[in-house]
Write a protein that holds these residues in place. Structure first.
Motif, PDB file in Angstrom:
ATOM      1  N   GLY A 102      -8.729 -10.323   8.591  1.00 30.08           N
ATOM      2  CA  GLY A 102      -7.933 -10.098   7.390  1.00 30.08           C
ATOM      3  C   GLY A 102      -7.656 -11.393   6.636  1.00 30.08           C
ATOM      4  N   ILE A 103      -7.365 -12.460   7.373  1.00 32.75           N
ATOM      5  CA  ILE A 103      -7.096 -13.760   6.741  1.00 32.75           C
ATOM      6  C   ILE A 103      -8.358 -14.300   6.073  1.00 32.75           C
ATOM      7  CG2 ILE A 103      -6.477 -16.160   7.179  1.00 32.75           C
ATOM      8  CD1 ILE A 103      -4.692 -15.124   9.478  1.00 32.75           C
ATOM      9  N   TYR A 104      -9.494 -14.240   6.778  1.00 32.27           N
ATOM     10  CA  TYR A 104     -10.745 -14.749   6.205  1.00 32.27           C
ATOM     11  C   TYR A 104     -11.139 -13.954   4.962  1.00 32.27           C
ATOM     12  CZ  TYR A 104     -11.491 -17.595  10.385  1.00 32.27           C
ATOM     13  OH  TYR A 104     -11.370 -18.525  11.381  1.00 32.27           O
ATOM     14  N   TYR A 105     -10.894 -12.651   4.974  1.00 26.16           N
ATOM     15  CA  TYR A 105     -11.247 -11.839   3.804  1.00 26.16           C
ATOM     16  C   TYR A 105     -10.380 -12.200   2.604  1.00 26.16           C
ATOM     17  CZ  TYR A 105     -11.973  -7.889   0.714  1.00 26.16           C
ATOM     18  OH  TYR A 105     -12.254  -7.112  -0.386  1.00 26.16           O
ATOM     19  N   LEU A 106      -9.092 -12.426   2.844  1.00 27.22           N
ATOM     20  CA  LEU A 106      -8.214 -12.808   1.743  1.00 27.22           C
ATOM     21  C   LEU A 106      -8.637 -14.149   1.149  1.00 27.22           C
ATOM     22  CD1 LEU A 106      -4.695 -11.806   3.153  1.00 27.22           C
ATOM     23  CD2 LEU A 106      -5.934 -10.730   1.270  1.00 27.22           C
ATOM     24  N   VAL A 107      -8.991 -15.104   2.029  1.00 26.23           N
ATOM     25  CA  VAL A 107      -9.324 -16.448   1.561  1.00 26.23           C
ATOM     26  C   VAL A 107     -10.715 -16.494   0.939  1.00 26.23           C
ATOM     27  CG1 VAL A 107      -9.697 -18.841   2.259  1.00 26.23           C
ATOM     28  CG2 VAL A 107      -7.795 -17.551   3.226  1.00 26.23           C
ATOM     29  N   PHE A 108     -11.702 -15.997   1.675  1.00 25.71           N
ATOM     30  CA  PHE A 108     -13.095 -16.144   1.231  1.00 25.71           C
ATOM     31  C   PHE A 108     -13.603 -14.952   0.430  1.00 25.71           C
ATOM     32  CE2 PHE A 108     -12.682 -18.737   5.103  1.00 25.71           C
ATOM     33  CZ  PHE A 108     -13.072 -19.964   4.611  1.00 25.71           C
ATOM     34  N   GLY A 109     -13.144 -13.753   0.759  1.00 31.59           N
ATOM     35  CA  GLY A 109     -13.612 -12.572   0.042  1.00 31.59           C
ATOM     36  C   GLY A 109     -12.955 -12.414  -1.308  1.00 31.59           C
ATOM     37  N   LEU A 110     -11.625 -12.385  -1.318  1.00 28.82           N
ATOM     38  CA  LEU A 110     -10.896 -12.202  -2.572  1.00 28.82           C
ATOM     39  C   LEU A 110     -10.663 -13.513  -3.297  1.00 28.82           C
ATOM     40  CD1 LEU A 110      -8.224  -9.573  -1.431  1.00 28.82           C
ATOM     41  CD2 LEU A 110     -10.457  -9.194  -2.495  1.00 28.82           C
ATOM     42  N   GLY A 111     -10.511 -14.608  -2.543  1.00 29.92           N
ATOM     43  CA  GLY A 111     -10.249 -15.899  -3.166  1.00 29.92           C
ATOM     44  C   GLY A 111     -11.505 -16.587  -3.655  1.00 29.92           C
ATOM     45  N   ILE A 137     -16.661  -7.512   2.364  1.00 23.19           N
ATOM     46  CA  ILE A 137     -16.011  -7.272   3.652  1.00 23.19           C
ATOM     47  C   ILE A 137     -17.018  -6.781   4.683  1.00 23.19           C
ATOM     48  CG2 ILE A 137     -15.357  -4.924   2.968  1.00 23.19           C
ATOM     49  CD1 ILE A 137     -13.421  -7.315   5.336  1.00 23.19           C
ATOM     50  N   ILE A 138     -17.971  -5.947   4.281  1.00 24.51           N
ATOM     51  CA  ILE A 138     -18.983  -5.454   5.221  1.00 24.51           C
ATOM     52  C   ILE A 138     -19.936  -6.575   5.594  1.00 24.51           C
ATOM     53  CG2 ILE A 138     -20.939  -3.871   5.479  1.00 24.51           C
ATOM     54  CD1 ILE A 138     -19.426  -1.884   3.752  1.00 24.51           C
ATOM     55  N   TRP A 139     -20.385  -7.322   4.583  1.00 27.65           N
ATOM     56  CA  TRP A 139     -21.286  -8.446   4.842  1.00 27.65           C
ATOM     57  C   TRP A 139     -20.622  -9.450   5.786  1.00 27.65           C
ATOM     58  CZ3 TRP A 139     -21.208 -13.720   4.121  1.00 27.65           C
ATOM     59  CH2 TRP A 139     -22.439 -14.381   4.148  1.00 27.65           C
ATOM     60  N   VAL A 184     -21.467 -23.554   9.110  1.00 31.51           N
ATOM     61  CA  VAL A 184     -22.898 -23.720   8.832  1.00 31.51           C
ATOM     62  C   VAL A 184     -23.765 -22.696   9.567  1.00 31.51           C
ATOM     63  CG1 VAL A 184     -22.648 -26.183   8.363  1.00 31.51           C
ATOM     64  CG2 VAL A 184     -23.191 -25.435  10.685  1.00 31.51           C
ATOM     65  N   SER A 185     -23.122 -21.691  10.175  1.00 34.24           N
ATOM     66  CA  SER A 185     -23.884 -20.670  10.896  1.00 34.24           C
ATOM     67  C   SER A 185     -23.933 -19.341  10.155  1.00 34.24           C
ATOM     68  CB  SER A 185     -23.296 -20.448  12.300  1.00 34.24           C
ATOM     69  OG  SER A 185     -23.401 -21.622  13.076  1.00 34.24           O
ATOM     70  N   GLY A 186     -23.258 -19.245   9.027  1.00 35.30           N
ATOM     71  CA  GLY A 186     -23.394 -18.065   8.180  1.00 35.30           C
ATOM     72  C   GLY A 186     -22.412 -16.933   8.340  1.00 35.30           C
ATOM     73  N   PRO A 187     -21.334 -17.015   9.163  1.00 37.54           N
ATOM     74  CA  PRO A 187     -20.444 -15.856   9.263  1.00 37.54           C
ATOM     75  C   PRO A 187     -19.668 -15.557   7.982  1.00 37.54           C
ATOM     76  CG  PRO A 187     -19.565 -17.717  10.515  1.00 37.54           C
ATOM     77  CD  PRO A 187     -20.950 -18.084  10.113  1.00 37.54           C
ATOM     78  N   ILE A 188     -19.382 -16.580   7.173  1.00 39.37           N
ATOM     79  CA  ILE A 188     -18.597 -16.348   5.954  1.00 39.37           C
ATOM     80  C   ILE A 188     -19.294 -16.867   4.691  1.00 39.37           C
ATOM     81  CG2 ILE A 188     -16.355 -16.294   7.091  1.00 39.37           C
ATOM     82  CD1 ILE A 188     -16.022 -19.240   6.282  1.00 39.37           C
ATOM     83  N   TRP A 189     -20.320 -17.714   4.861  1.00 44.39           N
ATOM     84  CA  TRP A 189     -21.032 -18.268   3.709  1.00 44.39           C
ATOM     85  C   TRP A 189     -22.446 -17.717   3.664  1.00 44.39           C
ATOM     86  CZ3 TRP A 189     -17.597 -20.285   0.760  1.00 44.39           C
ATOM     87  CH2 TRP A 189     -16.599 -21.139   1.222  1.00 44.39           C
ATOM     88  N   ASN A 190     -22.896 -17.345   2.470  1.00 39.34           N
ATOM     89  CA  ASN A 190     -24.300 -17.010   2.271  1.00 39.34           C
ATOM     90  C   ASN A 190     -24.991 -18.263   1.742  1.00 39.34           C
ATOM     91  OD1 ASN A 190     -26.807 -15.999   1.718  1.00 39.34           O
ATOM     92  ND2 ASN A 190     -26.086 -14.215   0.583  1.00 39.34           N
TER      93      ASN A 190
END
Length: 272
Positions: free
Chosen positions: A49-58, A71-73, A191-197
């Motif tokens: 939830g925290i990562y989605y707020l920061v990286f997904g919505l922010g 969120i699915i990605w 650098v492993s791709g969990p939150i960055w494309n």
């Protein structure tokens, strides 16, 4: 290669012991908590939830990635990352933490990293169920590509065990190694791709060489492979060079880790 054979044989011969110890550790870890094993699901859910707020919505401003909601990605990658990172750190400390068991009885020490990996399955299964529900509501439909999830799951387990037996041995020999590994994992998270494309990030546009170097990371290979499977993008054999390199790395880690483990395990108690 004899060391590898002996280590793998110990895993197969002690599957029952691995399951029993892992269940005991699951209960022992959370027995003093009111919510008990619920924390194995609740803790990563809060972090997601925290990562989605920061990286997904922010950062990403709610935009889609690879044709699906962020969120699915993100879930596909971060669920794998949680399992991988917790298993790497747990395996690294598995032998050192069980010094009492190692010193008081004849025990197949090489199964301790496997015990840790197995104990993490409870949280992983719960989060995967959450992912399936999220994909259903997000319009991601099953396809033939989903079958290769089992291939990438095998890749993940093989990498974690090979890296785990090496880390567990080095941690006994050099205690500072475990702390250094924690710092390395913090870097690998980005650098492993969990939150960055990384393929579409503006910072990497026109820097194909840097992207190719980052793609050599075995964890990136696994996370990207899960996304290829669930989002129906590519088959694993289409990434021939990456696949070959991944298994070469796993083989190297397993050979070196098994050799060091068999060489020093009779003296583990002395080192500790």
């Amino acid at each position: 290669m004899n060391d590898v054979k002996l280590v793998l044989q110990e895993q197969l011969n002690n599957l029952g012991i691995i399951r029993r110890i892992s269940k005991y550790e699951e209960k022992a870890t959370y027995q003093s908590h009111y919510l008990g094993l619920v924390w194995q699901f609740l803790n990563p859910a809060i972090q997601i939830g925290i990562y989605y707020l920061v990286f997904g919505l922010g950062v990403n401003q709610g935009k889609q990635v690879d044709g699906v909601p962020f969120i699915i990605w993100m879930l596909i990658g971060i669920i794998a990352w949680f399992f991988i990172s917790s298993s790497i750190l747990g395996c690294s400390n598995s032998i050192y933490r069980q010094v009492g068991m190692v010193s008081k009885m004849k025990f197949p020490v090489s199964i301790l990293p496997s015990v840790n990996i197995t104990s993490n399955f409870v949280s992983y299964r719960a989060m995967m169920a959450l992912l399936i529900v999220a994909m259903f509501f997000g319009g991601v439909t099953p396809s033939l590509y989903w079958l290769q999830y089992f291939y990438y799951f095998l890749c993940m387990i093989a990498f974690l065990f090979a890296f785990g037996i090496l880390n567990a041995t080095i941690t006994v020999l050099v205690r500072d190694y475990h702390i250094m590994l924690q710092s390395i994992l913090r870097l690998l998270f980005y650098v492993s791709g969990p939150i960055w494309n990384m393929k579409t990030m503006a910072q990497f546009q026109g820097k194909d060489t840097i992207v190719r170097i980052l793609e050599l990371n075995p964890i990136y290979y696994i996370i990207d492979g899960f996304r290829d499977s669930f989002l129906s993008k590519a088959w694993f054999w289409e990434k021939g060079s990456q696949t070959l390199l991944f298994w070469l790395i796993v083989g190297f880690l397993l050979i070196v880790g098994s050799h060091l483990h068999m060489k020093f395990r009779a003296r583990f108690v002395d080192f500790i």
